[in-house]
Scaffold this motif. Sequence first.
Motif, short mmCIF file in Angstrom:
data_model
loop_
_atom_site.label_atom_id
_atom_site.label_comp_id
_atom_site.label_asym_id
_atom_site.label_seq_id
_atom_site.Cartn_x
_atom_site.Cartn_y
_atom_site.Cartn_z
N ILE A 251 29.85 65.14 59.01
CA ILE A 251 29.18 63.97 58.43
C ILE A 251 27.75 64.38 58.11
O ILE A 251 27.04 64.89 58.98
CB ILE A 251 29.18 62.79 59.43
N ARG A 252 27.36 64.14 56.86
CA ARG A 252 25.99 64.48 56.44
C ARG A 252 25.26 63.23 55.98
O ARG A 252 25.87 62.35 55.38
CB ARG A 252 26.03 65.46 55.25
N PHE A 253 23.97 63.17 56.25
CA PHE A 253 23.16 62.10 55.68
C PHE A 253 21.70 62.55 55.67
O PHE A 253 21.32 63.51 56.34
CB PHE A 253 23.32 60.77 56.45
N GLU A 254 20.92 61.81 54.87
CA GLU A 254 19.50 62.12 54.73
C GLU A 254 18.73 61.09 55.56
O GLU A 254 18.87 59.89 55.33
CB GLU A 254 19.14 62.01 53.24
N ASP A 255 17.95 61.53 56.50
CA ASP A 255 17.14 60.60 57.28
C ASP A 255 15.73 60.55 56.65
O ASP A 255 15.13 61.59 56.39
CB ASP A 255 17.05 61.06 58.74
N ALA A 256 15.24 59.33 56.42
CA ALA A 256 13.97 59.18 55.70
C ALA A 256 12.79 59.78 56.47
O ALA A 256 11.77 60.12 55.87
CB ALA A 256 13.71 57.71 55.40
N VAL A 257 12.90 59.92 57.78
CA VAL A 257 11.83 60.54 58.56
C VAL A 257 12.19 61.98 58.93
O VAL A 257 11.40 62.91 58.73
CB VAL A 257 11.52 59.74 59.84
N GLN A 258 13.38 62.16 59.45
CA GLN A 258 13.73 63.46 60.05
C GLN A 258 14.38 64.44 59.08
O GLN A 258 14.63 65.58 59.46
CB GLN A 258 14.66 63.24 61.26
N GLN B 56 23.28 66.67 59.85
CA GLN B 56 24.73 66.81 59.80
C GLN B 56 25.30 66.93 61.20
O GLN B 56 24.62 67.37 62.13
CB GLN B 56 25.15 68.00 58.95
N GLN B 57 26.52 66.48 61.34
CA GLN B 57 27.19 66.58 62.64
C GLN B 57 28.68 66.80 62.42
O GLN B 57 29.29 66.17 61.55
CB GLN B 57 26.97 65.30 63.45
N ASP B 58 29.23 67.71 63.21
CA ASP B 58 30.67 67.96 63.19
C ASP B 58 31.26 67.08 64.29
O ASP B 58 31.15 67.40 65.48
CB ASP B 58 30.88 69.45 63.49
N LEU B 59 31.86 65.97 63.89
CA LEU B 59 32.29 64.98 64.88
C LEU B 59 33.30 65.54 65.87
O LEU B 59 33.24 65.26 67.06
CB LEU B 59 32.90 63.76 64.17
N MET B 60 34.23 66.33 65.37
CA MET B 60 35.27 66.87 66.24
C MET B 60 34.66 67.79 67.30
O MET B 60 34.97 67.71 68.47
CB MET B 60 36.28 67.63 65.38
#
Length: 300
Positions: A145-152, A156-160
Amino acid sequence: MTLKADYIGRFAPSPSGPLHFGSLVAALAGYLDARANNGLWLVRMEDLDPAREPPGAADEILSTLEHFGLHWDGSVLYQSQRLDAYQEALQTLQDKGLIYACDCSRSQIQEIGGVYDNRCRTRALSVAPSGPSAALRVKVADEIIRFEDAVQGPQQQDLMRDCGDFVLLRKDGLFAYQLAVVVDDAFQHITDIVRGHDLLDSAPRQIYLQRLLGYPTPRYAHIPVAVNELGQKLSKQHFAAPVSPESPSTQITAALRFLGMNPDADLAGAPPVALLEWATGHWHIQAVPKLANIRLDHIS
Ligand code: GLU
């Protein structure tokens, strides 16, 4: 829920005690980001765990917010009133074959390194209320799962690998934070989530649930967490002092500094409304330090 706007933010405290400096910073950052974007700012009480909620704590939080000039829009949503909605979402996932029961203990999971290895997926434990005391977990997909954090910045994180199948209904029968937060952010049409860095690694689980339930994904901004000189997050467990009702302006000024702002000297001692007006006009989320935490004794 009828409120709709291009920007809807929220402050979602758990009423486990009075507001302390750390939660004031989170409330203030969310408020300023919403107001600077001409958005709405909602308050949601995450009161799902009565055993951890001293009587009167929710009302005390609300009156402190008002006293500090942090006025919210609409009426406060109480998660304790939303159990049917969480049950419905859980059922939707259950109907898709994504839910299973698990009776593993915390110590069993610690023994295998702290990340759940999905071992109960194939055990077909009973989920009947009369069955064994079991949590309900949602199956994660083998995806990043990838996303853009407005501060950080990019995340990304591999959930499994990093998280494993996670709990949506706890063994004690309470709905888990991860489920309730996702259902309510969608229900309240939240577009922007501003909160503490301690929840950064929850965001991928929440994005995953949003996708499973067909909800939009909001924008995220995770601000540094206030810690004491031992590096502990200010919290009731660590005896953080409640914000003092006597000096709202001093504490708002300290919270603005924490967030990377530098209020004009002539604002010293100005009432909260004047400080908040100045801060709304000068707010840039990009100016918030890109840090996981900031020691309070390092703020002047
Ligand atoms: N209720 C959570 C807390 O007080 C915050 C939830 C959120 O902002 O997503 O830590």
